[in-house]
Design a protein around this motif. Structure first.
Motif, PDB file in Angstrom:
ATOM      1  N   GLN A  10       0.821  -1.207   0.000  1.00  0.00           N
ATOM      2  CA  GLN A  10       0.000   0.000   0.000  1.00  0.00           C
ATOM      3  C   GLN A  10       0.859   1.263   0.000  1.00  0.00           C
ATOM      4  N   THR A  11       1.988   1.226   0.704  1.00  0.00           N
ATOM      5  CA  THR A  11       2.893   2.380   0.708  1.00  0.00           C
ATOM      6  C   THR A  11       3.464   2.617  -0.684  1.00  0.00           C
ATOM      7  N   PHE A  12       3.851   1.543  -1.349  1.00  0.00           N
ATOM      8  CA  PHE A  12       4.362   1.654  -2.723  1.00  0.00           C
ATOM      9  C   PHE A  12       3.299   2.225  -3.657  1.00  0.00           C
ATOM     10  N   MET A  13       2.079   1.728  -3.533  1.00  0.00           N
ATOM     11  CA  MET A  13       0.976   2.217  -4.368  1.00  0.00           C
ATOM     12  C   MET A  13       0.711   3.695  -4.112  1.00  0.00           C
ATOM     13  N   TYR A  14       0.779   4.110  -2.857  1.00  0.00           N
ATOM     14  CA  TYR A  14       0.509   5.511  -2.531  1.00  0.00           C
ATOM     15  C   TYR A  14       1.530   6.439  -3.177  1.00  0.00           C
ATOM     16  N   PHE A  15       2.820   6.174  -2.965  1.00  0.00           N
ATOM     17  CA  PHE A  15       3.845   7.060  -3.500  1.00  0.00           C
ATOM     18  C   PHE A  15       3.904   7.013  -5.033  1.00  0.00           C
ATOM     19  N   ARG A  16       3.426   5.925  -5.602  1.00  0.00           N
ATOM     20  CA  ARG A  16       3.412   5.834  -7.064  1.00  0.00           C
ATOM     21  C   ARG A  16       2.236   6.585  -7.674  1.00  0.00           C
ATOM     22  N   LYS A  17       1.061   6.535  -7.030  1.00  0.00           N
ATOM     23  CA  LYS A  17      -0.151   7.111  -7.599  1.00  0.00           C
ATOM     24  C   LYS A  17      -0.364   8.574  -7.235  1.00  0.00           C
ATOM     25  N   TYR A  18       0.030   8.949  -6.034  1.00  0.00           N
ATOM     26  CA  TYR A  18      -0.348  10.271  -5.527  1.00  0.00           C
ATOM     27  C   TYR A  18       0.877  11.150  -5.324  1.00  0.00           C
ATOM     28  N   THR A  19       1.570  11.400  -6.411  1.00  0.00           N
ATOM     29  CA  THR A  19       2.786  12.217  -6.362  1.00  0.00           C
ATOM     30  C   THR A  19       2.493  13.689  -6.100  1.00  0.00           C
ATOM     31  N   LYS A  20       1.252  14.118  -6.308  1.00  0.00           N
ATOM     32  CA  LYS A  20       0.901  15.529  -6.134  1.00  0.00           C
ATOM     33  C   LYS A  20       0.301  15.827  -4.766  1.00  0.00           C
ATOM     34  N   ASP A  21       0.267  14.846  -3.890  1.00  0.00           N
ATOM     35  CA  ASP A  21      -0.236  15.099  -2.538  1.00  0.00           C
ATOM     36  C   ASP A  21       0.672  16.070  -1.807  1.00  0.00           C
ATOM     37  N   ARG A  22       0.089  16.722  -0.809  1.00  0.00           N
ATOM     38  CA  ARG A  22       0.848  17.689  -0.045  1.00  0.00           C
ATOM     39  C   ARG A  22       1.966  17.030   0.749  1.00  0.00           C
ATOM     40  N   LEU A  23       3.019  17.820   1.031  1.00  0.00           N
ATOM     41  CA  LEU A  23       4.239  17.298   1.640  1.00  0.00           C
ATOM     42  C   LEU A  23       3.974  16.697   3.012  1.00  0.00           C
ATOM     43  N   TYR A  24       3.136  17.366   3.811  1.00  0.00           N
ATOM     44  CA  TYR A  24       2.940  16.877   5.173  1.00  0.00           C
ATOM     45  C   TYR A  24       2.313  15.487   5.180  1.00  0.00           C
ATOM     46  N   LEU A  25       1.456  15.200   4.193  1.00  0.00           N
ATOM     47  CA  LEU A  25       0.824  13.886   4.143  1.00  0.00           C
ATOM     48  C   LEU A  25       1.826  12.826   3.706  1.00  0.00           C
ATOM     49  N   LYS A  26       2.679  13.170   2.756  1.00  0.00           N
ATOM     50  CA  LYS A  26       3.728  12.235   2.345  1.00  0.00           C
ATOM     51  C   LYS A  26       4.663  11.919   3.517  1.00  0.00           C
ATOM     52  N   LEU A  27       4.967  12.962   4.301  1.00  0.00           N
ATOM     53  CA  LEU A  27       5.821  12.742   5.468  1.00  0.00           C
ATOM     54  C   LEU A  27       5.139  11.829   6.487  1.00  0.00           C
ATOM     55  N   MET A  28       3.827  12.019   6.687  1.00  0.00           N
ATOM     56  CA  MET A  28       3.111  11.165   7.629  1.00  0.00           C
ATOM     57  C   MET A  28       3.130   9.712   7.176  1.00  0.00           C
ATOM     58  N   VAL A  38      -2.087   1.401  10.517  1.00  0.00           N
ATOM     59  CA  VAL A  38      -1.323   1.915   9.376  1.00  0.00           C
ATOM     60  C   VAL A  38      -2.047   1.598   8.073  1.00  0.00           C
ATOM     61  N   ASN A  39      -2.540   0.388   7.936  1.00  0.00           N
ATOM     62  CA  ASN A  39      -3.240   0.003   6.713  1.00  0.00           C
ATOM     63  C   ASN A  39      -4.576   0.732   6.569  1.00  0.00           C
ATOM     64  N   ALA A  40      -5.208   1.060   7.693  1.00  0.00           N
ATOM     65  CA  ALA A  40      -6.458   1.816   7.633  1.00  0.00           C
ATOM     66  C   ALA A  40      -6.218   3.193   7.023  1.00  0.00           C
ATOM     67  N   LEU A  41      -5.155   3.861   7.452  1.00  0.00           N
ATOM     68  CA  LEU A  41      -4.848   5.177   6.886  1.00  0.00           C
ATOM     69  C   LEU A  41      -4.437   5.071   5.428  1.00  0.00           C
ATOM     70  N   LEU A  42      -3.584   4.107   5.109  1.00  0.00           N
ATOM     71  CA  LEU A  42      -3.138   3.951   3.722  1.00  0.00           C
ATOM     72  C   LEU A  42      -4.303   3.602   2.798  1.00  0.00           C
ATOM     73  N   ALA A  43      -5.218   2.770   3.273  1.00  0.00           N
ATOM     74  CA  ALA A  43      -6.384   2.411   2.467  1.00  0.00           C
ATOM     75  C   ALA A  43      -7.275   3.622   2.229  1.00  0.00           C
ATOM     76  N   THR A  44      -7.388   4.494   3.245  1.00  0.00           N
ATOM     77  CA  THR A  44      -8.177   5.711   3.093  1.00  0.00           C
ATOM     78  C   THR A  44      -7.606   6.592   1.986  1.00  0.00           C
ATOM     79  N   LEU A  45      -6.291   6.667   1.905  1.00  0.00           N
ATOM     80  CA  LEU A  45      -5.659   7.491   0.882  1.00  0.00           C
ATOM     81  C   LEU A  45      -5.703   6.826  -0.492  1.00  0.00           C
ATOM     82  N   ASN A  46      -5.457   5.534  -0.532  1.00  0.00           N
ATOM     83  CA  ASN A  46      -5.408   4.836  -1.816  1.00  0.00           C
ATOM     84  C   ASN A  46      -6.775   4.591  -2.426  1.00  0.00           C
TER      85      ASN A  46
END
Length: 336
Positions: free
Chosen positions: A41-59, A253-261
């Motif tokens: 899920q982390t890999f999918m997030y950073f691959r799909k949502y490159t335009k997300d705000r910095l603070y969310l990427k840091l989280m 962790v997966n709950a938050l990542l799933a919410t974003l993905n």
């Protein structure tokens, strides 16, 4: 008589040790499986949502590092118990430092995820101070008591301290506050999602999907926390709670990542959906319908037409706003 008592004591010790080992192996197997999902899920997030705000990427990055650290700490404690102490099981009467530290990592992951959902509900509810304050209070109370438990485990290193009255009471409060926090988050999301129904089929279908997801997410973490609480308090001196302790942080962790993905999956397939780089357009009224209607019907349609926008944004995953766009009749799910 003394030799018989000593024999019973040794038998009880090894029985307790075997029970602890069995629970740790079961918990570690499930936890590492869920950790594999975290990596994906982390890999999918950073691959799909490159335009997300910095603070969310840091989280997301911080949660991934903490989850990895927790997995390493559990691996270290198991290696110490099963390998390094193999010839001297008497050493197992003391807790390994990595086991104690992992408890603090779990508390940190839990509070970060719960505070993220509290922020989402703050925007989603348009500033419901009572609800958000209750969620933040429960999250911080659980975190503070979790740190107190971690400190106690470092000070009192005996494994038997896990069944002490102090640890049982404080641990029960930790899981109780965490479970209550999850219940408040789930209830809040469901309530405000229900208010987003507009009578438009595409909008209501989206609401239904988000409701199902919110309930599943909240129910999973809540059930695990309650099982953790019940087994920890009702069976002192036993290790039945350990599998739930090992997996709970990974579920958060997966709950938050799933919410974003999940934002990408909101794009239905069909003619009523247009997908852009930062938004998903749900066409609630097709242009051809206007061409075939008279001026009177068109005016009536435009007067009644409204759209509900569910912002699936990084800092505002499920924020609801109402827009009226009679020119094109669309509902937008935006990733701002």
């Amino acid at each position: 008589m003394s030799s018989a008592t000593a024999g019973l004591s040794v038998d009880a010790f090894f029985k307790s040790l075997l029970e602890s080992f069995a629970c740790q192996i079961i918990g570690f197997t499930i936890a590492t499986t869920i950790y594999g999902i975290t990596v994906l899920q982390t890999f999918m997030y950073f691959r799909k949502y490159t335009k997300d705000r910095l603070y969310l990427k840091l989280m997301v990055g911080v949660l991934y590092v903490l989850d990895t650290l927790g997995t390493i700490l559990v691996s270290h404690s198991l290696y110490t118990y099963f390998v390094l102490n193999f010839r001297n099981p008497a050493k197992d009467i003391n807790l390994i430092w990595s086991f104690s530290l992992e408890n603090g990592v779990t508390a940190l992951i839990t509070v970060l995820v719960q505070c993220y959902f509290a922020e989402c509900l703050w925007r989603f509810s348009r500033g419901n101070k009572i609800l958000v304050a209750a969620i933040v209070f429960c999250a911080l109370a659980s975190f503070g008591l979790g740190l107190e438990t971690t400190a106690h485990l470092f000070i009192v290193k005996a494994a038997s301290s896990l069944g002490s009255r102090e640890v049982l009471i404080v641990g029960g409060l930790v899981q109780g506050f965490a479970a209550l926090c999850d219940i408040l988050i789930t209830t809040g999301l469901c309530y405000y999602l229900q208010t987003g129904r507009s009578g438009i089929k595409s909008t209501d279908n989206l609401v239904d999907r988000l409701l199902i997801y919110a309930i599943n997410r909240g129910a999973l973490t809540t059930v695990v926390q309650i099982c953790f609480l019940v087994l920890n308090v009702s069976a002192p001196g036993h290790a039945y709670f350990i599998p739930f302790h090992m997996i709970v942080s990974k579920l958060y962790v997966n709950a938050l990542l799933a919410t974003l993905n999940v934002r990408s999956s909101l794009a239905y397939t069909g003619n009523e959906v247009e997908v852009d780089q930062t938004s998903i357009m749900f066409n609630t009224v097709r242009p051809s319908a206007f061409e075939k209607t008279s001026t009177e019907i068109e005016s009536k349609t435009l007067a009644q037409q409204s759209t509900s926008a569910f912002k699936a944004s990084p800092g505002n995953s499920l924020t609801h706003q109402l827009h009226t766009k009679p020119s094109n009749g669309t509902m937008t799910v935006m990733a701002v």
